[in-house]
Design a protein around this motif. Structure first.
Motif, PDB file in Angstrom:
ATOM      1  N   ALA A 230      39.970 105.078  17.040  1.00 39.07           N
ATOM      2  CA  ALA A 230      38.774 105.583  16.451  1.00 39.07           C
ATOM      3  C   ALA A 230      39.302 106.491  15.283  1.00 39.07           C
ATOM      4  CB  ALA A 230      37.868 106.610  17.504  1.00 39.07           C
ATOM      5  N   GLY A 231      38.617 106.246  14.182  1.00 40.78           N
ATOM      6  CA  GLY A 231      38.933 107.085  13.068  1.00 40.78           C
ATOM      7  C   GLY A 231      39.667 106.176  11.945  1.00 40.78           C
ATOM      8  N   PHE A 232      40.414 105.259  12.409  1.00 43.86           N
ATOM      9  CA  PHE A 232      41.349 104.443  11.622  1.00 43.86           C
ATOM     10  C   PHE A 232      40.674 103.960   9.986  1.00 43.86           C
ATOM     11  CE2 PHE A 232      39.830 100.514  13.686  1.00 43.86           C
ATOM     12  CZ  PHE A 232      39.739  99.610  12.599  1.00 43.86           C
ATOM     13  N   LEU A 233      39.226 103.953  10.061  1.00 39.39           N
ATOM     14  CA  LEU A 233      38.547 103.260   8.838  1.00 39.39           C
ATOM     15  C   LEU A 233      38.592 104.440   7.650  1.00 39.39           C
ATOM     16  CD1 LEU A 233      35.528 101.218   9.705  1.00 39.39           C
ATOM     17  CD2 LEU A 233      37.358 100.632   8.283  1.00 39.39           C
ATOM     18  N   ALA A 234      38.723 105.800   8.123  1.00 36.54           N
ATOM     19  CA  ALA A 234      38.554 106.788   6.964  1.00 36.54           C
ATOM     20  C   ALA A 234      39.427 106.535   5.791  1.00 36.54           C
ATOM     21  CB  ALA A 234      38.717 107.966   7.453  1.00 36.54           C
ATOM     22  N   PRO A 235      40.689 106.170   6.004  1.00 37.07           N
ATOM     23  CA  PRO A 235      41.592 106.014   4.571  1.00 37.07           C
ATOM     24  C   PRO A 235      41.209 105.264   3.698  1.00 37.07           C
ATOM     25  CG  PRO A 235      42.811 106.539   6.798  1.00 37.07           C
ATOM     26  CD  PRO A 235      41.508 106.202   7.099  1.00 37.07           C
ATOM     27  N   ALA A 236      40.367 103.937   4.404  1.00 34.79           N
ATOM     28  CA  ALA A 236      40.295 102.793   3.514  1.00 34.79           C
ATOM     29  C   ALA A 236      39.044 103.223   2.655  1.00 34.79           C
ATOM     30  CB  ALA A 236      40.068 101.752   4.257  1.00 34.79           C
ATOM     31  N   VAL A 237      38.141 103.826   3.363  1.00 34.25           N
ATOM     32  CA  VAL A 237      37.090 104.451   2.681  1.00 34.25           C
ATOM     33  C   VAL A 237      37.310 105.282   1.655  1.00 34.25           C
ATOM     34  CG1 VAL A 237      34.540 105.613   3.131  1.00 34.25           C
ATOM     35  CG2 VAL A 237      35.399 103.912   4.769  1.00 34.25           C
ATOM     36  N   GLU A 238      38.038 106.072   1.762  1.00 37.22           N
ATOM     37  CA  GLU A 238      38.620 107.087   0.689  1.00 37.22           C
ATOM     38  C   GLU A 238      39.279 106.226  -0.350  1.00 37.22           C
ATOM     39  OE1 GLU A 238      41.288 109.777   2.550  1.00 37.22           O
ATOM     40  OE2 GLU A 238      39.738 110.628   3.886  1.00 37.22           O
ATOM     41  N   ALA A 239      39.861 105.138  -0.294  1.00 42.18           N
ATOM     42  CA  ALA A 239      40.650 104.432  -1.128  1.00 42.18           C
ATOM     43  C   ALA A 239      39.688 103.829  -2.013  1.00 42.18           C
ATOM     44  CB  ALA A 239      41.608 103.200  -0.496  1.00 42.18           C
ATOM     45  N   ILE A 240      38.538 103.090  -1.572  1.00 39.19           N
ATOM     46  CA  ILE A 240      37.644 102.253  -2.198  1.00 39.19           C
ATOM     47  C   ILE A 240      36.887 103.359  -3.167  1.00 39.19           C
ATOM     48  CG2 ILE A 240      35.839 102.153  -0.449  1.00 39.19           C
ATOM     49  CD1 ILE A 240      36.888  99.411  -3.064  1.00 39.19           C
ATOM     50  N   ARG A 241      36.539 104.727  -2.407  1.00 40.23           N
ATOM     51  CA  ARG A 241      35.648 105.441  -3.511  1.00 40.23           C
ATOM     52  C   ARG A 241      36.520 105.976  -4.437  1.00 40.23           C
ATOM     53  NH1 ARG A 241      32.573 108.175   1.988  1.00 40.23           N
ATOM     54  NH2 ARG A 241      30.809 106.837   1.946  1.00 40.23           N
ATOM     55  N   ARG A 242      37.925 106.149  -4.203  1.00 39.50           N
ATOM     56  CA  ARG A 242      38.676 106.651  -5.471  1.00 39.50           C
ATOM     57  C   ARG A 242      38.899 105.743  -6.351  1.00 39.50           C
ATOM     58  NH1 ARG A 242      42.364 108.207  -1.314  1.00 39.50           N
ATOM     59  NH2 ARG A 242      43.641 106.244  -1.507  1.00 39.50           N
ATOM     60  N   ALA A 243      38.664 104.296  -6.142  1.00 38.94           N
ATOM     61  CA  ALA A 243      38.484 103.386  -7.235  1.00 38.94           C
ATOM     62  C   ALA A 243      37.349 103.268  -7.914  1.00 38.94           C
ATOM     63  CB  ALA A 243      39.147 102.009  -6.693  1.00 38.94           C
ATOM     64  N   GLY A 244      36.276 103.949  -7.468  1.00 38.87           N
ATOM     65  CA  GLY A 244      34.931 103.974  -8.035  1.00 38.87           C
ATOM     66  C   GLY A 244      34.019 103.048  -7.426  1.00 38.87           C
ATOM     67  N   GLY A 245      34.397 102.454  -6.049  1.00 38.65           N
ATOM     68  CA  GLY A 245      33.511 101.585  -5.256  1.00 38.65           C
ATOM     69  C   GLY A 245      32.754 102.388  -4.257  1.00 38.65           C
ATOM     70  N   VAL A 246      31.829 101.444  -3.619  1.00 37.62           N
ATOM     71  CA  VAL A 246      31.180 102.110  -2.488  1.00 37.62           C
ATOM     72  C   VAL A 246      31.772 101.306  -1.083  1.00 37.62           C
ATOM     73  CG1 VAL A 246      29.282 102.669  -3.824  1.00 37.62           C
ATOM     74  CG2 VAL A 246      29.296 100.357  -2.642  1.00 37.62           C
ATOM     75  N   PHE A 247      31.417 102.192  -0.006  1.00 37.19           N
ATOM     76  CA  PHE A 247      31.495 101.482   1.269  1.00 37.19           C
ATOM     77  C   PHE A 247      30.573 101.112   1.848  1.00 37.19           C
ATOM     78  CE2 PHE A 247      32.123 102.284   5.906  1.00 37.19           C
ATOM     79  CZ  PHE A 247      32.739 101.131   6.238  1.00 37.19           C
ATOM     80  N   ILE A 248      30.343  99.675   2.260  1.00 38.30           N
ATOM     81  CA  ILE A 248      29.066  99.179   2.988  1.00 38.30           C
ATOM     82  C   ILE A 248      29.700  98.870   4.433  1.00 38.30           C
ATOM     83  CG2 ILE A 248      27.512  97.220   3.257  1.00 38.30           C
ATOM     84  CD1 ILE A 248      28.384  97.106   0.041  1.00 38.30           C
TER      85      ILE A 248
END
Length: 439
Positions: A230-248
């Motif tokens: 549990a929690g492993f998705l958070a770093p990937a979400v941060e990565a896409i947001r840093r790149a200007g994208g959104v998480f769906i």
């Protein structure tokens, strides 16, 4: 292409004559693109709870259908649909309290930042709408998905659903990343997954593609069911947001309490998505779906594009959706998913002690994956054994399917009314079939 649990007319076994005639009629009327489950397809005429029934009255234990999340033909849902259909069914260009009441109740189940809901008829429509909004919000066109993902059947989404096979090639602005395979990944799963997302972003930029978003099914259903840690998705979400994208977050399969501890799969990871797509279980099989979204993310789209869906969010569908929430709450189905899911996984762990072919048992609530392998040292996938197990269970009137690129992972996601007694029936049948399979 791996055909997971699909009927093959060329290799069909002892299919009864009545069903052979139905299959021929189906092929004549519906054409060649449809698929049936099992070597001996199942003919069903009625459903109730966690059971499906054939024309002869034989009951089949349903260990697979998440669509009827509160049980087949639940009387409260059926009554709500019939009652509203007798009064009014129309579209969302008229004012209607029921539509708004349902929207309020649904949104109350999400983090406050997710404050709007847009209704559709299918999960594919919801995901397609999410892509349009993401492009408008970010100005980008590039999307990242996992390597065996499934997100829908529209033209765009087929190009973002590698599990559909080579006949549905990836879109030019789509990049894939390996699933967060906790069974085979060395080291920290979250860090590795985030690194893969960052590499996909870098590849997009080299090709002149601006990232728009990362979309994942939050339990990675088609890839093989990967809920932990549990929690492993958070770093990937941060990565896409840093790149200007959104998480769906695609919650079509893990949503509505299936994971037990939370209403939504993303909640296990301590994150708040930018958009959340909902689908099949929302109306217990009635065609209602939707997209829950942050207001600031949909602002540009809402200002520049007129959105309309004739039957998305119609009063009858909203009555079905409201009734599903009633049942989940009144029958304590989140707790049931947690409790029965734990019982089921404990039973599967016990089977793994007797059957070496079971390499891994993983899951959350009533969404469980069982990985079958040739041997535990190599962890080589045993897709053929999974196919024999799935069809052996079908012959014992227990319905299940498989997932993953090699089709070697049992995909267990019964209706949320599934009981410990039901789990025990499934475990006993699985033990029996595995015991009779030659290595």
């Amino acid at each position: 292409m791996t055909m997971i649990n699909a009927y093959d007319p060329a290799g069909a076994g002892a299919v009864p004559e009545r069903e052979r005639q139905m299959i021929a009629r189906r092929q004549r009327l519906l054409g060649p693109a449809y698929r049936l489950f099992y070597e001996n397809p199942v003919h069903v005429v009625r459903g109730e709870g966690a059971r499906l029934y054939d024309p002869d009255g034989n009951a089949y234990l349903d260990v697979y259908n998440n669509v009827a999340c509160v049980g087949h033909s639940h009387p409260h849902v059926v009554e709500a649909i019939a009652r509203q259909a007798a009064v009014l069914n129309t579209h969302t260009r008229y004012l209607n309290d029921l539509v708004l009441d349902y929207a309020e109740r649904l949104l109350a189940l999400f983090p406050p930042a997710l404050a709007h809901v847009m209704f559709t008829c299918t999960g594919s429509e919801a995901n397609d709408l999410a892509l349009r909004i993401a492009r408008a919000h970010t100005g980008g066109t590039g999307f990242i998905v996992t390597r065996f993902a499934y997100h829908g059947v529209t033209g765009t989404l087929a190009g973002m659903s590698p599990s559909l096979g080579e006949g549905a090639p990836l879109g030019e602005a789509v990049r894939t990343v390996p699933a967060p395979d906790s069974y085979r990944t060395e080291g920290d799963v979250g860090s590795r997954f985030a690194q893969d997302v960052e590499a996909a972003i870098a590849d997009m930029k080299r090709a002149g593609i601006r990232p728009a978003g990362l979309i994942v099914d939050t339990i990675f259903s088609s890839d093989g069911i990967f809920p932990d840690p549990a929690g492993f998705l958070a770093p990937a979400v941060e990565a896409i947001r840093r790149a200007g994208g959104v998480f769906i977050a695609d919650e079509v399969q893990p949503g509505f309490g299936r994971t037990g501890a939370h209403m939504w799969g993303f909640a296990r990871h301590g994150i708040t998505p930018d958009m959340v797509s909902l689908g099949k279980p929302m109306g217990n099989g009635h065609p209602i779906a939707g997209l829950v979204v942050r207001p600031e993310v949909v602002e540009t789209f809402g200002r520049t594009v007129r959105y309309f869906n004739t039957f998305g969010g119609n009063p009858v569908s909203c009555a079905a959706g409201m009734a599903v929430l009633d049942v989940i709450e009144k029958e304590g189905l989140l707790d049931n998913a947690r409790r029965v899911g734990a019982h089921l996984r404990a039973g599967l762990d016990n089977l793994a002690q007797r059957h070496e072919v079971i390499g891994d048992v993983r899951g959350a609530g009533l969404f469980v994956g069982v990985e079958l392998v040739r041997d535990r040292a190599s962890r080589a996938p045993a897709g053929d054994i999974a196919a024999r197990l799935v069809n052996g269970l079908r012959e014992r009137r227990v319905l299940i399917s498989a997932a993953g690129p090699a089709g070697n992972i049992l995909k267990i996601r019964p209706p949320l009314v599934f009981s410990e007694a039901d789990a025990d029936l499934f475990l006993a049948a699985t033990d029996e079939v595995l015991g009779g399979l030659a290595p």
